[in-house]
Design a protein around this motif. Sequence first.
Motif, PDB file in Angstrom:
ATOM      1  N   GLU A   1     -51.221 -26.609 -31.542  1.00 31.38           N
ATOM      2  CA  GLU A   1     -50.942 -25.472 -30.658  1.00 31.38           C
ATOM      3  C   GLU A   1     -50.576 -25.923 -29.250  1.00 31.38           C
ATOM      4  O   GLU A   1     -49.797 -25.260 -28.568  1.00 31.38           O
ATOM      5  CB  GLU A   1     -52.148 -24.536 -30.628  1.00 31.38           C
ATOM      6  N   LYS A   2     -51.120 -27.039 -28.815  1.00 37.31           N
ATOM      7  CA  LYS A   2     -50.839 -27.548 -27.470  1.00 37.31           C
ATOM      8  C   LYS A   2     -49.421 -28.118 -27.375  1.00 37.31           C
ATOM      9  O   LYS A   2     -48.719 -27.893 -26.385  1.00 37.31           O
ATOM     10  CB  LYS A   2     -51.858 -28.627 -27.103  1.00 37.31           C
ATOM     11  N   TYR A   3     -48.977 -28.846 -28.379  1.00 35.89           N
ATOM     12  CA  TYR A   3     -47.723 -29.581 -28.277  1.00 35.89           C
ATOM     13  C   TYR A   3     -46.523 -28.949 -28.983  1.00 35.89           C
ATOM     14  O   TYR A   3     -45.387 -29.207 -28.599  1.00 35.89           O
ATOM     15  CB  TYR A   3     -47.915 -31.012 -28.792  1.00 35.89           C
ATOM     16  N   VAL A   4     -46.749 -28.131 -29.993  1.00 38.53           N
ATOM     17  CA  VAL A   4     -45.629 -27.503 -30.698  1.00 38.53           C
ATOM     18  C   VAL A   4     -45.319 -26.171 -30.019  1.00 38.53           C
ATOM     19  O   VAL A   4     -46.204 -25.334 -29.866  1.00 38.53           O
ATOM     20  CB  VAL A   4     -45.961 -27.294 -32.192  1.00 38.53           C
ATOM     21  N   PRO A   5     -44.063 -25.985 -29.605  1.00 40.12           N
ATOM     22  CA  PRO A   5     -43.701 -24.736 -28.911  1.00 40.12           C
ATOM     23  C   PRO A   5     -43.996 -23.493 -29.770  1.00 40.12           C
ATOM     24  O   PRO A   5     -43.920 -23.530 -30.997  1.00 40.12           O
ATOM     25  CB  PRO A   5     -42.198 -24.882 -28.670  1.00 40.12           C
ATOM     26  N   GLN A   6     -44.306 -22.401 -29.094  1.00 44.62           N
ATOM     27  CA  GLN A   6     -44.655 -21.147 -29.759  1.00 44.62           C
ATOM     28  C   GLN A   6     -43.570 -20.703 -30.742  1.00 44.62           C
ATOM     29  O   GLN A   6     -43.874 -20.286 -31.853  1.00 44.62           O
ATOM     30  CB  GLN A   6     -44.909 -20.055 -28.720  1.00 44.62           C
ATOM     31  N   ALA A   7     -42.312 -20.812 -30.347  1.00 42.52           N
ATOM     32  CA  ALA A   7     -41.214 -20.377 -31.218  1.00 42.52           C
ATOM     33  C   ALA A   7     -41.187 -21.190 -32.515  1.00 42.52           C
ATOM     34  O   ALA A   7     -40.960 -20.645 -33.599  1.00 42.52           O
ATOM     35  CB  ALA A   7     -39.880 -20.497 -30.490  1.00 42.52           C
ATOM     36  N   THR A   8     -41.447 -22.467 -32.420  1.00 50.97           N
ATOM     37  CA  THR A   8     -41.476 -23.320 -33.607  1.00 50.97           C
ATOM     38  C   THR A   8     -42.651 -22.951 -34.495  1.00 50.97           C
ATOM     39  O   THR A   8     -42.515 -22.875 -35.721  1.00 50.97           O
ATOM     40  CB  THR A   8     -41.563 -24.803 -33.200  1.00 50.97           C
TER      41      THR A   8
ATOM     42  N   LEU B   1     -57.196 -30.981 -34.714  1.00 55.03           N
ATOM     43  CA  LEU B   1     -55.787 -31.164 -35.047  1.00 55.03           C
ATOM     44  C   LEU B   1     -55.008 -29.861 -34.840  1.00 55.03           C
ATOM     45  O   LEU B   1     -53.882 -29.870 -34.341  1.00 55.03           O
ATOM     46  CB  LEU B   1     -55.654 -31.657 -36.487  1.00 55.03           C
ATOM     47  N   GLN B   2     -55.633 -28.733 -35.178  1.00 53.82           N
ATOM     48  CA  GLN B   2     -54.999 -27.432 -34.957  1.00 53.82           C
ATOM     49  C   GLN B   2     -54.785 -27.195 -33.460  1.00 53.82           C
ATOM     50  O   GLN B   2     -53.730 -26.706 -33.038  1.00 53.82           O
ATOM     51  CB  GLN B   2     -55.850 -26.313 -35.561  1.00 53.82           C
ATOM     52  N   LYS B   3     -55.760 -27.560 -32.640  1.00 57.00           N
ATOM     53  CA  LYS B   3     -55.619 -27.401 -31.189  1.00 57.00           C
ATOM     54  C   LYS B   3     -54.502 -28.283 -30.644  1.00 57.00           C
ATOM     55  O   LYS B   3     -53.744 -27.855 -29.764  1.00 57.00           O
ATOM     56  CB  LYS B   3     -56.940 -27.721 -30.483  1.00 57.00           C
ATOM     57  N   LEU B   4     -54.385 -29.501 -31.156  1.00 54.98           N
ATOM     58  CA  LEU B   4     -53.284 -30.374 -30.735  1.00 54.98           C
ATOM     59  C   LEU B   4     -51.934 -29.783 -31.133  1.00 54.98           C
ATOM     60  O   LEU B   4     -50.974 -29.811 -30.358  1.00 54.98           O
ATOM     61  CB  LEU B   4     -53.429 -31.767 -31.361  1.00 54.98           C
TER      62      LEU B   4
END
Length: 80
Positions: free
Chosen positions: A42-49, A37-40
């Motif tokens: 990091e994959k889909y939520v933008p870095q700034a968010t 879930l953490q990998k998902l």
Amino acid sequence: MKNTTLTMSFNTERLDALTYHMGKKEADLQEELKDYLQKLYEKYVPQATREYLDDRIAREEKVRPSRPNRQRNGASQTAE
């Protein structure tokens, strides 16, 4: 921030087989799911968010005061 509990359905026999074989390799299903879930995230939520949320969570943890110990059964202490 508070946590949310996720609920999902999965075939019982497959889950039994999965937990059995994970146990043989000393793997924990709950931890594996958290990691995935953490990998998902990091994959889909933008870095700034993610940075914004990390900062917000850190500030809330600093501000949140510790709870005072409560007396049970309505008993109170008095100084003599």
